[in-house]
Design a protein around this motif. Structure first.
Motif, PDB file in Angstrom:
ATOM      1  N   THR A 129     -49.274  36.924  51.305  1.00 33.23           N
ATOM      2  CA  THR A 129     -48.844  36.857  49.905  1.00 33.23           C
ATOM      3  C   THR A 129     -47.489  37.548  49.760  1.00 33.23           C
ATOM      4  O   THR A 129     -47.282  38.643  50.282  1.00 33.23           O
ATOM      5  CB  THR A 129     -49.875  37.533  48.992  1.00 33.23           C
ATOM      6  N   THR A 130     -46.561  36.890  49.069  1.00 26.02           N
ATOM      7  CA  THR A 130     -45.211  37.440  48.935  1.00 26.02           C
ATOM      8  C   THR A 130     -44.856  37.650  47.462  1.00 26.02           C
ATOM      9  O   THR A 130     -45.305  36.917  46.582  1.00 26.02           O
ATOM     10  CB  THR A 130     -44.169  36.512  49.570  1.00 26.02           C
ATOM     11  N   VAL A 131     -44.033  38.654  47.245  1.00 25.96           N
ATOM     12  CA  VAL A 131     -43.461  38.934  45.926  1.00 25.96           C
ATOM     13  C   VAL A 131     -41.955  39.037  46.140  1.00 25.96           C
ATOM     14  O   VAL A 131     -41.465  39.987  46.734  1.00 25.96           O
ATOM     15  CB  VAL A 131     -44.004  40.251  45.338  1.00 25.96           C
ATOM     16  N   VAL A 138     -39.641  38.232  39.238  1.00 23.60           N
ATOM     17  CA  VAL A 138     -40.207  38.163  40.583  1.00 23.60           C
ATOM     18  C   VAL A 138     -41.110  36.945  40.640  1.00 23.60           C
ATOM     19  O   VAL A 138     -41.672  36.518  39.624  1.00 23.60           O
ATOM     20  CB  VAL A 138     -41.011  39.427  40.961  1.00 23.60           C
ATOM     21  N   VAL A 140     -44.391  35.269  42.711  1.00 22.34           N
ATOM     22  CA  VAL A 140     -45.526  35.607  43.568  1.00 22.34           C
ATOM     23  C   VAL A 140     -46.141  34.318  44.119  1.00 22.34           C
ATOM     24  O   VAL A 140     -46.442  33.387  43.367  1.00 22.34           O
ATOM     25  CB  VAL A 140     -46.600  36.400  42.792  1.00 22.34           C
ATOM     26  N   HIS A 162     -43.179  42.559  50.083  1.00 20.78           N
ATOM     27  CA  HIS A 162     -41.934  42.571  49.312  1.00 20.78           C
ATOM     28  C   HIS A 162     -40.882  43.294  50.131  1.00 20.78           C
ATOM     29  O   HIS A 162     -41.053  44.469  50.495  1.00 20.78           O
ATOM     30  CB  HIS A 162     -42.150  43.280  47.976  1.00 20.78           C
ATOM     31  N   VAL A 169     -48.357  44.167  41.979  1.00 17.12           N
ATOM     32  CA  VAL A 169     -47.752  43.550  40.809  1.00 17.12           C
ATOM     33  C   VAL A 169     -48.849  43.191  39.805  1.00 17.12           C
ATOM     34  O   VAL A 169     -49.931  42.733  40.197  1.00 17.12           O
ATOM     35  CB  VAL A 169     -46.929  42.299  41.209  1.00 17.12           C
ATOM     36  N   VAL A 171     -50.355  40.902  37.132  1.00 23.57           N
ATOM     37  CA  VAL A 171     -50.251  39.478  36.821  1.00 23.57           C
ATOM     38  C   VAL A 171     -51.244  39.113  35.719  1.00 23.57           C
ATOM     39  O   VAL A 171     -52.459  39.168  35.948  1.00 23.57           O
ATOM     40  CB  VAL A 171     -50.543  38.622  38.074  1.00 23.57           C
ATOM     41  N   VAL A 209     -43.698  44.743  38.708  1.00 28.00           N
ATOM     42  CA  VAL A 209     -43.907  45.428  39.984  1.00 28.00           C
ATOM     43  C   VAL A 209     -44.139  46.911  39.713  1.00 28.00           C
ATOM     44  O   VAL A 209     -43.268  47.593  39.153  1.00 28.00           O
ATOM     45  CB  VAL A 209     -42.691  45.244  40.918  1.00 28.00           C
TER      46      VAL A 209
END
Length: 371
Positions: A129-131, A138, A140, A162, A169, A171, A209
């Motif tokens: 998983t990327t941010v 940002v 996600v 990240h 983060v 959400v 974040v």
């Protein structure tokens, strides 16, 4: 605090009543009840009073958690998730983020925390998983699995990679690109709202974040998991108390060969084992909570020890309770039948037995005198 805590326990007991078995069978706790409990601060009792919480220390919070765990492990699991989310925001977020989000979690909104992925459980290096930053936002992308309470959640605290580290983060669950897929028929804690969370190009303000910068993945996850491990540990104490109560009542009331079941030595041995398990789990949790409340340097290892010992004792104790009640405790929805299934999950979540043993072994090897 004693009278207030006792009143809170009584209130939760009355609300749960005899409904835990039905919740287990249907796989749902009424969302209105969860929001009601949340709005009273009962789902994250350690949030400071300035944010609408109770401001409990670990020992008092543990006593409350054990009580909820004795009533319904699914409800306790939702409470653990809410508390983990609040703890993560409080520990990693800025003062402004705490002021923005914590009152929501003590005001009726529900939260869940996403760590695990299809290819990344204990192995944080495999997290995908990327941010990523995109101007003043940002984005996600990723897939979290087995997120407790996600089915009920208004807010998701998602951990992702990240830059050169990791971030958490916040959400909102209704953000475009978020899809929550409930897990059907889990083995245990069936009403805890376990779900997979899919995040596809989820765009959020940059201030979503927590803390605004990346941290080492292990540090970030350990911070959140510490609270979860303590909550699970105390919840297991509650499970053991429920099993002990059910087993002793049955053994004292049922006749076999002309005398109470409890007077048969082998059954009495089971009751002694159950009592011992409850006492061992209670004492190790009390020690860990004292470490938390006193800011002891032993807090980390005490927390892992409490989680491991309590989960292991609860799994064995639940099996023992089923053995004592036999067919009487084998029907779906019965307290000890639920406990038998729920405790297996307790040996897996927030650090499996194997991971806990590895961490405890590493501590033993690093202790003075080890060679």
């Amino acid at each position: 605090m004693g009278d207030d805590l006792s009143s809170a326990m009584t209130s939760v007991t009355l609300r749960v009543g005899d409904l835990a078995g039905e919740w287990d069978r249907t796989g749902l706790i009424p969302r209105d009840l969860l929001r009601e409990l949340g709005a009273e601060g009962r789902l994250c009792a350690e949030v400071p009073e300035q944010y609408g919480g109770w401001g409990l220390g670990s020992m008092h919070s543990g006593a409350y958690t054990a009580h909820v765990g004795s009533l319904c492990s699914s409800l306790r699991s939702v409470m653990t998730s809410q508390g983990m989310a609040a703890w993560t925001i409080q520990r990693l977020g800025t003062a402004e983020q705490a002021a923005a989000h914590l009152p929501r979690l003590t005001g009726g909104e529900l939260a869940a925390v996403g760590f695990s992925e299809p290819g990344a459980g204990s192995d944080l290096s495999a997290m995908t998983t990327t941010v990523r930053r995109d101007g003043d936002t940002v984005v996600v992308d990723g897939h979290k699995k087995w997120v407790t309470a996600a089915h009920y959640a208004d807010l998701l605290v998602i951990v992702g990679r990240h830059e050169d580290g990791a971030v958490a983060v916040v959400v909102p669950a209704d953000t475009p690109g978020v899809r929550i897929e409930r897990i059907a028929d889990p083995l245990g804690c069936r009403a805890a709202g376990h779900a997979d969370v899919h995040l596809d190009g989820v765009r959020l303000p940059a201030d979503s974040v927590l803390g605004g910068h990346a941290l080492p993945p292990a540090l970030l996850v350990t911070t959140a998991l510490a609270y979860g491990r303590m909550s699970v540990a105390w919840g297991c104490v509650g499970i053991l108390r429920a099993c002990l109560a059910a087993a002793t009542a049955h053994a004292a009331g049922r006749q076999q060969f002309g005398r109470p079941l409890a007077e048969h030595q082998l059954v009495a041995g089971h009751l002694a084992d159950l009592y011992t398990a409850e006492q061992v789990a209670t004492r190790v949790c009390e020690h860990a909570s004292r470490c938390w409340d006193e800011g002891s340097p032993d807090q980390v290892v005490a927390t892992v020890l409490a989680k491991h010992v309590s989960a292991t004792q609860a799994a064995r104790g639940a099996a023992t309770a089923v053995q004592v009640l036999a067919s009487a405790g084998s029907r779906d929805g019965h307290a000890v039948a639920r406990a038998y299934r729920d405790t297996k999950l307790m040996e897996i979540i927030e650090g499996s037995n194997e991971m806990c043993r590895l961490m405890l072994a590493q501590h033993a090897l690093s202790a003075p005198g080890a060679s």
